[in-house]
Motif scaffolding. Structure first.
Motif, PDB file in Angstrom:
ATOM      1  N   SER A  21       0.826  -1.196   0.000  1.00 54.75           N
ATOM      2  CA  SER A  21       0.000   0.000   0.000  1.00 54.75           C
ATOM      3  C   SER A  21       0.856   1.240   0.000  1.00 54.75           C
ATOM      4  O   SER A  21       2.060   1.186   0.108  1.00 54.75           O
ATOM      5  CB  SER A  21      -0.887   0.018   1.239  1.00 54.75           C
ATOM      6  N   ILE A  80      -4.958  -3.203   2.049  1.00 58.19           N
ATOM      7  CA  ILE A  80      -5.751  -4.432   1.931  1.00 58.19           C
ATOM      8  C   ILE A  80      -6.063  -4.738   0.469  1.00 58.19           C
ATOM      9  O   ILE A  80      -5.921  -5.879   0.009  1.00 58.19           O
ATOM     10  CB  ILE A  80      -7.046  -4.302   2.755  1.00 58.19           C
ATOM     11  N   SER A  83      -3.018  -5.920  -1.225  1.00 58.45           N
ATOM     12  CA  SER A  83      -2.642  -7.239  -0.714  1.00 58.45           C
ATOM     13  C   SER A  83      -3.456  -8.342  -1.369  1.00 58.45           C
ATOM     14  O   SER A  83      -2.980  -9.453  -1.560  1.00 58.45           O
ATOM     15  CB  SER A  83      -2.845  -7.289   0.808  1.00 58.45           C
ATOM     16  N   PHE A 142      -9.893  -6.590   7.852  1.00 55.82           N
ATOM     17  CA  PHE A 142      -9.180  -7.805   7.460  1.00 55.82           C
ATOM     18  C   PHE A 142     -10.089  -9.023   7.501  1.00 55.82           C
ATOM     19  O   PHE A 142     -10.024  -9.895   6.633  1.00 55.82           O
ATOM     20  CB  PHE A 142      -7.953  -8.014   8.350  1.00 55.82           C
ATOM     21  N   THR A 145     -12.168  -9.402   4.494  1.00 52.77           N
ATOM     22  CA  THR A 145     -11.528  -9.963   3.296  1.00 52.77           C
ATOM     23  C   THR A 145     -11.785 -11.459   3.182  1.00 52.77           C
ATOM     24  O   THR A 145     -11.848 -11.998   2.082  1.00 52.77           O
ATOM     25  CB  THR A 145     -10.001  -9.714   3.299  1.00 52.77           C
ATOM     26  N   ILE A 212      -0.717  -8.221   9.195  1.00 53.48           N
ATOM     27  CA  ILE A 212      -0.445  -8.677   7.831  1.00 53.48           C
ATOM     28  C   ILE A 212       0.351  -9.985   7.867  1.00 53.48           C
ATOM     29  O   ILE A 212       0.056 -10.936   7.140  1.00 53.48           O
ATOM     30  CB  ILE A 212       0.348  -7.616   7.040  1.00 53.48           C
TER      31      ILE A 212
END
Length: 486
Positions: A21, A80, A83, A142, A145, A212
């Protein structure tokens, strides 16, 4: 893992291209040791920062990482989206949030996250783009996701997670509660201390790095675990629809003893055939036929025992002092815990109660397609090691107390186990048919001890394979000779 009547957690394979990011991204890998302020990272965060820096996922500013600096919501959502490898698509809209106009640098990332259900903003038309991202927002984003990666995913909390152990638990927003509970349970996060979770505090760069790192390391196993829990959850619902459950098993126990005398054996082996039958939730029948080798006592190479729990009374067929089997009757007032235990088992089945997080976080899960009972079923496997045995036993004790079980009789035993057991390794497999019923299981447990006076054994290895599962037409009839027992 341990029990015949139990469920467990699950698998899905995905590929995440972890990019970077605007806060963490660099064009080439850096070495964390080059950060001039690496020594300012908390001990728990430094390994994650080093790994992510080495792999090129994070970087700093002018040689500094600034571990305690907080991130904004725009920076977090950008991280995010990149990722997940979603930054190469064009969002369907550019005007969802009034505070993220189309010319804003984060518009693309915010819109993509909104499009895929990762975020809904702080209000219907406001994202809160420049607001500090709180820890509860970080965790929720998170966890969201996972919902994109697996459309059947749910963050409903599992197991024996008790958020009240955190003194600031009341500060957790209602919308974040499940995500925080789920993340603690799966090991994605821990508290800001042993007694605080810090839901409203800003997410620090080092905390984001740890999340992460945990996400990358655990995501596949978590998704597999959730898939397994969904499958096994269905087996529970099917089980309690029936009259009860029965199965047979072959049990093998090996006890390795310390060499403290030439006349004592170094090993004791027990091989047994076991029959289990339970009718919800007040009748139980178990029988054991065992061959024992290694005991330095004549006349005890075989064991045949049987027990029935009927109408609140326990009937046991056990060897007397001459090793001759005879029936013993125990009144309901003397065995109240057994009736409670059976009710707890049924309640656990109905509520899909899983195991404590010490077991859950320590295991790897695998779900495979398998022909089971002639149908297209699943093979679900768990494997791991529990080193925090004391914490596990404390949670089991707390659960028993909350269920109204009188634990006074075995609290001392649990304390002795805490002092004696060093670790528990386990491997377990379930075979689930297309009808959502278990038709077989294999369990292996190795208990390594401290070889204390309380438990003068080096280790215990137990394996058991069960099959012949039955869920209907189960009839438990007390033998006449047991009924005649005074």
């Amino acid at each position: 893992m341990i029990a015949i009547f139990r469920n467990k957690p699950v698998v899905i394979v995905l590929i995440l291209a972890i990019l970077v990011s605007s806060v963490f991204i660099i064009n080439k890998p850096v070495v964390a040791a080059d950060f001039k302020d690496l020594n300012q990272c908390a001990d728990y965060a430094r390994p994650a920062v080093e790994r992510l820096a080495q792999s090129g996922i994070i970087s700093g500013y002018d040689g500094y990482f600034y571990p305690e600096q907080t991130v904004t919501r725009a920076q977090m959502i950008t991280l995010i989206v990149k990722s997940l490898g979603l930054d190469n698509i064009s969002p369907e809209h550019t005007d969802t949030f009034k505070d993220v106009p189309s010319n804003h640098w984060a518009n693309k990332y915010v819109e993509i996250a909104s499009q895929y259900g990762i975020t809904g903003g702080v209000a219907p038309d406001e994202f809160g783009v420049d607001q500090t991202c709180t820890r509860e927002q970080m965790v929720t984003l998170f966890v969201n996701t996972f919902k994109w990666l697996d459309e059947e995913f749910t963050d409903t909390s599992f197991g024996l997670i008790d958020l009240t152990k955190y003194t600031d638990e009341a500060q957790i927003s209602s919308w974040a509660r499940n995500s925080i509970s789920f993340s603690v349970y799966t090991g994605l996060i821990s508290g800001t201390s042993a007694t605080t979770i810090g839901p409203k505090t800003g997410a620090e760069r080092q905390q984001v790095a740890v999340l992460i790192d945990n996400f990358m390391g655990r995501k596949d196993n978590i998704l597999q675990d959730m898939q397994a829990q969904r499958i096994l959850g269905k087996t529970i619902l099917e089980q309690v629809k029936g009259q009860g459950i029965s199965n047979t098993g072959d049990l093998d126990i090996k006890l390795t003893l310390p060499q403290i005398g030439s006349d004592l054996p170094g090993e004791i082996n027990i091989k047994a055939h076991v029959i289990n039958e339970m009718v919800w939730s007040d009748m139980l029948h178990q029988s054991v036929s065992a061959d024992i080798t290694g005991l330095p006592i004549d006349g005890y190479s075989k064991l045949d025992a049987e027990q029935y729990f009927v109408d609140g009374v326990l009937y046991q067929k056990i060897p007397d002092k001459n090793n001759q089997p005879s029936w013993v009757r125990t009144s309901s007032s003397e065995v109240p815990a057994l009736g409670n235990l059976m009710q707890i088992i049924e309640n656990a089945q109905r509520s899909k109660l899983l195991l404590p997080d010490e077991i859950h976080q320590s295991g790897q899960v695998k779900v495979e397609d398998e022909i089971v009972n002639g149908t297209n079923g699943h093979k679900i496997s768990y494997e791991g090691q529990i080193t925090n045995v004391s914490g596990l036993l404390d949670k089991i004790l707390t659960a028993a107390l909350s269920a109204g079980v009188d634990t006074g009789k075995f609290e001392n035993m649990l304390d002795r186990i805490k002092q004696s057991v060093k670790s528990i390794s386990f491997s377990e497999t379930f075979y689930v048919g297309e009808d959502n019923l278990i038709y077989g299981s294999d369990l292996s447990i190795t208990i390594d001890t401290n070889n204390s006076n309380d438990l003068p054994i080096q280790n215990i290895v137990l394996t058991i394979s069960t099959d012949n599962y039955k869920y209907q037409d189960i009839s438990i009839v007390l033998p006449a000779e047991a009924q005649e027992t005074p």
